[in-house]
Design a protein around this motif. Structure first.
Motif, PDB file in Angstrom:
ATOM      1  N   LEU A 190      -6.201   2.078   9.298  1.00 32.93           N
ATOM      2  CA  LEU A 190      -5.167   3.054   8.319  1.00 32.93           C
ATOM      3  C   LEU A 190      -4.582   2.557   7.016  1.00 32.93           C
ATOM      4  O   LEU A 190      -4.084   3.517   6.447  1.00 32.93           O
ATOM      5  CB  LEU A 190      -4.568   3.819   9.023  1.00 32.93           C
ATOM      6  N   LEU A 191      -4.647   1.206   6.687  1.00 31.35           N
ATOM      7  CA  LEU A 191      -4.024   0.602   5.757  1.00 31.35           C
ATOM      8  C   LEU A 191      -4.181   1.080   4.637  1.00 31.35           C
ATOM      9  O   LEU A 191      -3.841   1.551   3.739  1.00 31.35           O
ATOM     10  CB  LEU A 191      -4.757  -0.497   5.518  1.00 31.35           C
ATOM     11  N   GLU A 192      -5.247   1.275   4.348  1.00 29.03           N
ATOM     12  CA  GLU A 192      -5.989   2.035   2.818  1.00 29.03           C
ATOM     13  C   GLU A 192      -6.177   3.353   2.687  1.00 29.03           C
ATOM     14  O   GLU A 192      -7.594   4.372   2.168  1.00 29.03           O
ATOM     15  CB  GLU A 192      -7.087   0.822   2.190  1.00 29.03           C
ATOM     16  N   VAL A 193      -5.703   4.026   4.183  1.00 28.59           N
ATOM     17  CA  VAL A 193      -6.143   5.892   3.835  1.00 28.59           C
ATOM     18  C   VAL A 193      -5.625   6.399   2.700  1.00 28.59           C
ATOM     19  O   VAL A 193      -7.284   7.348   3.088  1.00 28.59           O
ATOM     20  CB  VAL A 193      -5.525   6.798   5.183  1.00 28.59           C
ATOM     21  N   PHE A 194      -5.322   6.491   2.078  1.00 27.00           N
ATOM     22  CA  PHE A 194      -6.043   6.854   0.573  1.00 27.00           C
ATOM     23  C   PHE A 194      -5.898   6.462  -0.257  1.00 27.00           C
ATOM     24  O   PHE A 194      -6.443   7.352  -1.597  1.00 27.00           O
ATOM     25  CB  PHE A 194      -3.943   7.950   0.517  1.00 27.00           C
ATOM     26  N   GLY A 195      -6.610   5.522  -0.199  1.00 25.23           N
ATOM     27  CA  GLY A 195      -8.020   5.385  -1.283  1.00 25.23           C
ATOM     28  C   GLY A 195      -7.698   3.196  -1.340  1.00 25.23           C
ATOM     29  O   GLY A 195      -6.332   3.017  -0.812  1.00 25.23           O
ATOM     30  N   PRO A 196      -8.737   2.681  -2.153  1.00 26.70           N
ATOM     31  CA  PRO A 196      -9.057   1.401  -1.582  1.00 26.70           C
ATOM     32  C   PRO A 196      -7.400   0.821  -2.851  1.00 26.70           C
ATOM     33  O   PRO A 196      -7.621   1.479  -3.874  1.00 26.70           O
ATOM     34  CB  PRO A 196     -10.416   1.089  -2.434  1.00 26.70           C
ATOM     35  N   CYS A 197      -6.716  -0.038  -2.368  1.00 28.43           N
ATOM     36  CA  CYS A 197      -5.860  -0.639  -3.647  1.00 28.43           C
ATOM     37  C   CYS A 197      -5.727  -2.633  -3.635  1.00 28.43           C
ATOM     38  O   CYS A 197      -4.962  -2.791  -3.994  1.00 28.43           O
ATOM     39  CB  CYS A 197      -4.784   0.007  -3.120  1.00 28.43           C
ATOM     40  N   CYS A 250       0.789  -0.711  -0.334  1.00 23.14           N
ATOM     41  CA  CYS A 250      -0.151   0.013  -0.137  1.00 23.14           C
ATOM     42  C   CYS A 250       0.769   1.168  -0.173  1.00 23.14           C
ATOM     43  O   CYS A 250       0.928   2.012  -0.746  1.00 23.14           O
ATOM     44  CB  CYS A 250      -0.548   0.220   1.250  1.00 23.14           C
ATOM     45  N   PHE A 251       1.891   1.004   0.778  1.00 23.73           N
ATOM     46  CA  PHE A 251       2.790   2.763   0.906  1.00 23.73           C
ATOM     47  C   PHE A 251       3.933   3.029  -0.515  1.00 23.73           C
ATOM     48  O   PHE A 251       3.605   3.790  -1.304  1.00 23.73           O
ATOM     49  CB  PHE A 251       3.868   1.959   1.272  1.00 23.73           C
ATOM     50  N   TYR A 278       4.304   5.823   8.620  1.00 25.00           N
ATOM     51  CA  TYR A 278       3.183   4.519   7.890  1.00 25.00           C
ATOM     52  C   TYR A 278       2.598   3.056   9.217  1.00 25.00           C
ATOM     53  O   TYR A 278       0.954   2.984   9.098  1.00 25.00           O
ATOM     54  CB  TYR A 278       3.005   4.713   6.538  1.00 25.00           C
ATOM     55  N   LYS A 279       3.704   2.844   8.239  1.00 18.47           N
ATOM     56  CA  LYS A 279       3.506   1.563   8.797  1.00 18.47           C
ATOM     57  C   LYS A 279       3.708   1.758  11.221  1.00 18.47           C
ATOM     58  O   LYS A 279       2.334   1.075  10.983  1.00 18.47           O
ATOM     59  CB  LYS A 279       4.646   0.971   9.160  1.00 18.47           C
ATOM     60  N   THR A 280       4.176   1.730  11.658  1.00 20.68           N
ATOM     61  CA  THR A 280       3.431   2.937  12.846  1.00 20.68           C
ATOM     62  C   THR A 280       2.211   3.015  12.668  1.00 20.68           C
ATOM     63  O   THR A 280       1.395   2.208  13.907  1.00 20.68           O
ATOM     64  CB  THR A 280       4.478   3.485  13.787  1.00 20.68           C
ATOM     65  N   SER A 281       1.928   3.931  12.540  1.00 21.77           N
ATOM     66  CA  SER A 281      -0.038   4.451  12.408  1.00 21.77           C
ATOM     67  C   SER A 281      -0.524   3.314  12.102  1.00 21.77           C
ATOM     68  O   SER A 281      -1.537   2.996  13.140  1.00 21.77           O
ATOM     69  CB  SER A 281      -0.299   5.177  11.302  1.00 21.77           C
ATOM     70  N   SER A 324      -3.646  14.878  -3.830  1.00 23.65           N
ATOM     71  CA  SER A 324      -4.283  13.616  -5.574  1.00 23.65           C
ATOM     72  C   SER A 324      -5.102  12.814  -5.292  1.00 23.65           C
ATOM     73  O   SER A 324      -6.101  13.055  -5.942  1.00 23.65           O
ATOM     74  CB  SER A 324      -2.913  13.784  -6.367  1.00 23.65           C
ATOM     75  N   MET A 325      -4.503  11.699  -3.912  1.00 24.41           N
ATOM     76  CA  MET A 325      -5.181  10.959  -4.204  1.00 24.41           C
ATOM     77  C   MET A 325      -6.262  10.651  -3.465  1.00 24.41           C
ATOM     78  O   MET A 325      -7.448  10.671  -3.784  1.00 24.41           O
ATOM     79  CB  MET A 325      -4.421  10.127  -3.580  1.00 24.41           C
ATOM     80  N   LEU A 326      -7.057  11.609  -2.480  1.00 23.01           N
ATOM     81  CA  LEU A 326      -7.891  11.921  -1.853  1.00 23.01           C
ATOM     82  C   LEU A 326      -8.651  13.036  -2.703  1.00 23.01           C
ATOM     83  O   LEU A 326      -9.616  12.516  -2.533  1.00 23.01           O
ATOM     84  CB  LEU A 326      -7.514  12.794  -0.476  1.00 23.01           C
TER      85      LEU A 326
END
Length: 211
Positions: free
Chosen positions: A182-189, A110-111, A172-175, A129-131
């Protein structure tokens, strides 16, 4: 003759590929069968390589993905040698993470999808851009860009642990480890469970004597 050579190549690949994935050998054979069927349905296509257009069709019709930016990044994630095609081996290895990846594998995947320019960080601009692409779908009286900018700042405040105004993989990993949603926080991938189950049924029960 070429068809026979391709079949032999896929059979040989199935012998070794499953060892580095989360699939059984039988499942790898099934996935290669699906891959070959997708290719042979396209006249003149190389059976051993899938182009971007075909791959996007799979993401859209099989996994219900619609976001152009994210579909392009998922393609790049599968295309490990950057030759603009997904090979049979890249198909199996990519799907191993896509369908059955460990949390660590999914976080890395995801990252990389979200790191649009592949510089090792997710910047404010990339988040925006992604959001914007994911969320700004409905007309509104207010300026949607302002709302998205606010969301970017809220996200940074929550996830930017070293306070450098961008997200490293460590941030990102810590969060995500703290808050898995929060894994797909910026969109479904990643595919939803429903799509995973439906697609798995197409290869896990596939007969393995087609070679």
């Amino acid at each position: 003759m070429a068809h026979i050579v391709a079949k032999k190549a896929l059979a040989k690949l199935a012998e070794t590929c499953y060892r580095s994935t989360h699939f059984t050998k039988q499942e790898v054979e099934g996935l290669l069968h699906v891959f070959r069927d997708l290719q042979t349905s396209k006249k003149g296509k190389d059976e051993m390589k899938m182009d971007r257009a075909t791959f996007r069709e799979v993401l859209h019709y099989t996994f219900a993905m619609t976001d152009d930016i994210l579909m392009d990044r998922v393609f790049r994630g599968f295309d490990q040698d950057n030759d603009s095609y997904v090979s049979a081996q890249e198909w199996v290895q990519g799907l191993s993470v896509f369908l059955r990846g460990t949390m660590e594998e999914k976080m890395k995947y995801c990252f990389e999808v979200y790191d649009l320019n592949s510089d090792g960080y997710i910047s404010r601009e990339e988040m925006f851009s992604m959001l914007k692409n994911t969320l700004a779908k409905q007309p509104t009286e207010e300026d949607p860009d302002e709302g998205i900018k606010d969301l970017v700042e809220i996200t940074l405040k929550k996830m930017d642990h070293d306070h450098d105004s961008r997200l490293s993989y460590s941030d990102y990993k810590t969060s995500v480890e703290t808050e898995p949603l929060l894994l797909e926080v910026f969109g479904p991938c990643l595919p939803a469970a429903k799509q995973v189950h439906a697609f798995t049924a197409t290869f896990s029960d596939t007969c393995t004597d087609y070679y």
